[in-house]
Scaffold this active site. Structure first.
Site, PDB file in Angstrom:
ATOM      1  N   CYS A  89      35.292 -11.463 -12.537  1.00 22.31           N
ATOM      2  CA  CYS A  89      36.467 -10.818 -13.096  1.00 22.31           C
ATOM      3  C   CYS A  89      36.708  -9.558 -12.274  1.00 22.31           C
ATOM      4  CB  CYS A  89      36.223 -10.483 -14.561  1.00 22.31           C
ATOM      5  SG  CYS A  89      37.741 -10.401 -15.503  1.00 22.31           S
TER       6      CYS A  89
ATOM      7  N   CYS B  96      39.509 -14.140 -14.894  1.00 22.84           N
ATOM      8  CA  CYS B  96      40.728 -13.340 -15.028  1.00 22.84           C
ATOM      9  C   CYS B  96      41.645 -13.654 -13.861  1.00 22.84           C
ATOM     10  CB  CYS B  96      40.430 -11.847 -15.142  1.00 22.84           C
ATOM     11  SG  CYS B  96      39.823 -11.045 -13.665  1.00 22.84           S
TER      12      CYS B  96
ATOM     13  N   CYS C  64      38.064 -13.577  -2.232  1.00 25.88           N
ATOM     14  CA  CYS C  64      36.658 -13.485  -2.608  1.00 25.88           C
ATOM     15  C   CYS C  64      35.790 -13.475  -1.363  1.00 25.88           C
ATOM     16  CB  CYS C  64      36.250 -14.692  -3.464  1.00 25.88           C
ATOM     17  SG  CYS C  64      37.061 -14.758  -5.070  1.00 25.88           S
TER      18      CYS C  64
END
Length: 180
Positions: free
Chosen positions: A17, A93, A101
């Site tokens: 998240c 989220c 990422c």
């Protein structure tokens, strides 16, 4: 993949998240308890708040889920060379799902399981507590579906489709996003 025990393979699962103060930590706790030793759960945030939301701890403890040792941390901890290799990475989220990422060693399976942020809930204390309880329920339902999958017997394509399907369950914030 990860380790093995008398129960078979132990899968490493990372929940991501942005703030790592509520949803991802709840998911970590739920999987730690409900994974029955088949999973090792972790959580992190792209921009960790540095503290766990008090209602996260209250909710987990009231439902008899582990809260001790939970901490808000950055996802770079899990991209380091000495970090555990993840088998699965789930974003919980929408903002974390939209971020770039790190490259996860081992090429884990990924899926987006977006749920509204209970920490953003407004209103009375009871309404805020209800938002955390609802988030817990949505995460528990997703994790129950995940732990029930016959992971070892599914091919990669089928497993990926099932993981994305789980993320479109009740409470989903972004039903079309399928990548972490």
């Amino acid at each position: 993949m990860s380790d093995t025990t008398s129960l078979g393979h132990i899968y490493n699962v990372l929940f991501l998240c942005t703030g790592n103060s509520a949803r991802s930590l709840m998911a970590e706790s739920i999987l730690a308890k409900d994974g029955h030793g088949r999973f090792r759960a972790f959580s992190a945030g792209s921009q960790p708040r540095g503290s766990v939301h008090p209602l996260t701890l209250t909710t987990l403890r009231s439902l008899d889920y582990p809260a001790d040792g939970l901490r808000s941390k950055g996802w770079d901890e899990f991209a380091a060379p000495d970090a555990p290799v993840m088998d699965f990475v789930f974003t919980v989220c929408d903002s974390a799902a939209g971020e770039t990422c790190p490259v996860w060693p081992g090429q884990p399976m990924t899926a987006h399981w977006g749920i509204e942020d209970p920490a953003a809930a407004e209103g009375t204390e009871i309404e805020k507590e209800a938002a955390f309880a609802r988030t817990f329920r949505y995460l528990k339902n997703r994790i129950s579906a995940f732990t029930a999958l016959p992971i070892r017997s599914l091919d990669t394509l089928t497993l990926g489709a099932r993981l994305h399907e789980i993320g479109r369950g009740e409470g989903a914030t972004s039903p079309r996003r399928d990548v972490a």
